[in-house]
Design a protein around this motif. Structure first.
Motif, mmCIF file in Angstrom:
data_model
loop_
_atom_site.group_PDB
_atom_site.id
_atom_site.type_symbol
_atom_site.label_atom_id
_atom_site.label_comp_id
_atom_site.label_asym_id
_atom_site.label_seq_id
_atom_site.Cartn_x
_atom_site.Cartn_y
_atom_site.Cartn_z
ATOM 1 N N LEU A 129 0.821 -1.252 0.098
ATOM 2 C CA LEU A 129 0.075 0.022 -0.022
ATOM 3 C C LEU A 129 0.907 1.290 -0.076
ATOM 4 C CD1 LEU A 129 -2.694 -0.993 2.732
ATOM 5 C CD2 LEU A 129 -2.887 -0.715 -0.176
ATOM 6 N N PHE A 130 0.525 2.323 -0.788
ATOM 7 C CA PHE A 130 1.126 3.458 -0.700
ATOM 8 C C PHE A 130 0.372 4.783 -0.232
ATOM 9 C CE2 PHE A 130 2.999 0.875 -4.064
ATOM 10 C CZ PHE A 130 4.419 1.124 -4.143
ATOM 11 N N LEU A 328 -3.098 17.284 2.102
ATOM 12 C CA LEU A 328 -3.715 16.395 1.344
ATOM 13 C C LEU A 328 -3.194 15.006 1.361
ATOM 14 C CD1 LEU A 328 -4.142 18.664 -1.924
ATOM 15 C CD2 LEU A 328 -6.109 18.106 -0.184
ATOM 16 N N THR A 329 -4.080 13.984 1.341
ATOM 17 C CA THR A 329 -3.461 12.381 1.456
ATOM 18 C C THR A 329 -3.940 11.566 0.311
ATOM 19 O OG1 THR A 329 -3.373 12.772 3.925
ATOM 20 C CG2 THR A 329 -3.277 10.861 2.970
ATOM 21 N N GLY A 330 -3.276 10.869 0.072
ATOM 22 C CA GLY A 330 -3.650 9.592 -0.928
ATOM 23 C C GLY A 330 -3.036 8.421 -0.586
ATOM 24 N N TYR A 331 -4.063 7.518 -0.401
ATOM 25 C CA TYR A 331 -3.953 6.024 -0.020
ATOM 26 C C TYR A 331 -4.312 5.031 -0.877
ATOM 27 C CZ TYR A 331 -3.136 2.368 3.622
ATOM 28 O OH TYR A 331 -2.677 1.607 4.472
ATOM 29 N N LYS A 337 -1.381 5.695 -8.196
ATOM 30 C CA LYS A 337 -2.970 5.786 -7.682
ATOM 31 C C LYS A 337 -3.111 6.845 -6.364
ATOM 32 C CE LYS A 337 -5.045 1.844 -9.808
ATOM 33 N NZ LYS A 337 -5.657 0.572 -9.635
ATOM 34 N N SER A 338 -2.077 6.483 -5.516
ATOM 35 C CA SER A 338 -1.995 7.212 -4.207
ATOM 36 C C SER A 338 -1.661 8.858 -4.644
ATOM 37 C CB SER A 338 -0.937 6.792 -3.453
ATOM 38 O OG SER A 338 -0.718 7.560 -2.301
ATOM 39 N N THR A 339 -0.999 8.879 -5.462
ATOM 40 C CA THR A 339 -0.779 10.549 -6.078
ATOM 41 C C THR A 339 -1.754 11.278 -6.688
ATOM 42 O OG1 THR A 339 1.826 10.088 -6.220
ATOM 43 C CG2 THR A 339 0.783 12.161 -7.231
#
Length: 474
Positions: A129-130, A328-331, A337-339
């Motif tokens: 996971l990223f 801002l967060t991406g997971y 996809k995280s970006t």
């Protein structure tokens, strides 16, 4: 012009020096001037370092983590394993307005594995996971740290230190040039005195020959022979002293211009002949007040001390900062996809707050302000006292210069009278109307008149040099 050889005879031609070349060589090679140049260079470095406080700061890092832990949950004992690789980078900027800005970017790749000890049930992540995160933060000082002049105090002090170093450098140059000029004309005076002493010895020896001859002829009493011999001995002694003084004066000049002492020196510039001049003391004082580098340095110190006092007064305020951040967060299972999720803004977070910090008695800041206040008053008083001293020195030097001009005129008149007296005494001796003692006394007076004229000429040159140094115009 006499050529001075210090110690044993040296091979090669003597060092020929004109006045301007001596001054120029001193500017290039005098160790005191070279030291002041290094002080200016050091102050440039201090100023550059002070400005560096407001340079943007880049931060970057990476980290690998592997941890195994054990815990008790509602469904039994759990063994957990976590692997993560992360990296981060960011830029932070502190502004003179008391504002701190930062932007940070981080990304973490992780895997996990859970094992239920009782049932041997395993939950393991197949793909990593990223988590990608970007946070912008701003902090603004509202009381103590908001004042631009206070925040730039370090830069201002470094700039003032550089101005002082430049003023001290100019003062050093003026003093060294004055020392070189003084040594140059002092050496010329000593050389001339040695020439006069040499001529006096030759005259005494010739007079001794004449006296011996007249004693042998019976036209003079035998006692005059002893007087003539004594005059030669005295002339030889005076010559030794004059030559030693000239040797020492040559070494002083050589050291000031960065040469090795002991060299032969030939001076090729004649001194300025005194001329009648009209001096305005008030105008000269005004020039000195405007251009004297030592006074300029004192004024810079006064201004710097006053700015430090204002900064210390402002520093008594509490430290109150307003803080705000937005992230801002991406997971997602992949970095791209995280970006993309981060850029979409679906997972935002923000915060707003303030912090207050202040000592309850504030004795440190109040004591510092009292100290800076006293230092500012002291610097102001010192600058005013120095200004009055320079004004007095200029007026004194004007009187000295006028007196030196008069001394030269009187010394020339006295020399002319001494020459006439010596000629008359010799004529009277030849006519049998004067004794040898009177001739020797006239010779001594004539020699003293020559020395007095050279000393008066040297005094006039030195008075001019000191006046120019006080004006800062050498």
């Amino acid at each position: 012009m006499i050529l001075l050889m210090v110690g044993t005879a040296l091979a090669g031609p003597p060092l020929a020096l004109d006045y301007e070349s001596a001054l120029e060589q001193a500017l290039q090679r005098n160790p005191t001037i070279l030291g002041s140049n290094m002080d200016v260079r050091a102050s440039d470095g201090v100023l550059l370092a002070a400005k560096g406080t407001f340079d943007p700061q880049l931060n970057a890092g990476t980290n690998m983590t592997n941890s195994t832990s054990e815990s008790i949950r509602e469904f039994g004992e759990v063994l957990s394993e976590l692997e993560a690789t992360s990296w981060n980078t960011g830029v932070e900027q502190v502004l003179p307005t008391g504002t701190t800005l930062s932007v940070d970017w981080s990304s973490t790749q992780s895997r996990f594995r859970y094992e239920l000890r009782d049932t041997r049930y395993i939950v393991e992540q197949d793909d990593p996971l990223f988590q990608t995160r970007m946070v912008a933060t701003i902090s603004q000082s509202l009381l103590e740290g908001h004042r631009l002049a206070s925040n730039l105090q370090g830069v201002r002090q470094a700039g003032a230190s550089r101005d002082i170093a430049l003023a001290d450098q100019k003062a050093t140059r003026q003093q060294v040039l004055a020392d070189v000029a003084t040594a140059y004309w002092n050496l010329r005076s000593k050389q001339r005195l040695a020439e006069i002493a040499q001529h006096a010895l030759q005259t005494a020896q010739e007079e001794q020959r004449v006296v011996h001859l007249k004693v042998e002829q019976g036209t003079l009493a035998p006692v005059e022979k002893a007087r003539g011999d004594a005059a030669v001995i005295q002339a030889e002694s005076s010559l030794i002293v004059a030559e030693n003084d000239a040797h020492q004066a040559a070494d002083v000049l050589l050291l000031l211009i960065g040469e090795e002492p002991g060299a032969a020196v030939s001076l090729t510039t004649e001194p300025i002949q005194p001329q009648q001049m009209t001096l305005d003391p008030d105008a000269l004082v005004k020039i000195a007040i405007e251009h004297n580098p030592t006074l300029h340095a004192a004024r810079v110190r006064t201004h710097t001390a006053e700015m430090a006092e204002r900064h210390a007064h402002h520093s008594r305020l509490p430290q109150l900062n307003a803080n705000a951040s937005y992230g801002l967060t991406g997971y997602e299972p992949s970095s791209s996809k995280s970006t993309s999720e981060l850029m979409s803004g679906d997972l935002p977070d923000w915060s707003v707050g303030a912090t207050l910090s202040m000592p309850l008695l504030n004795r440190a800041d109040r004591g510092n302000h009292m100290e800076r206040q006293a230092q500012a008053l002291r610097a102001k008083n010192d600058a005013q006292a120095l200004e009055r001293t320079i004004a007095q020195d200029v007026r004194t030097q004007v009187r000295t210069l006028v007196a030196s001009h008069t001394q030269v005129r009187l010394a020339r008149a006295n020399l002319k009278l001494a020459e006439q007296t010596l000629s008359a005494e010799r004529a009277l001796r030849e006519a049998g109307r004067a004794i040898q003692k009177d001739v020797l006394e006239a010779m001594r007076v004539h020699n003293d008149a020559l020395v007095a004229l050279e000393q008066a000429l040297a005094g006039y040159q030195l008075a001019l040099i000191e006046l120019e140094r006080l004006k800062g115009t050498l």
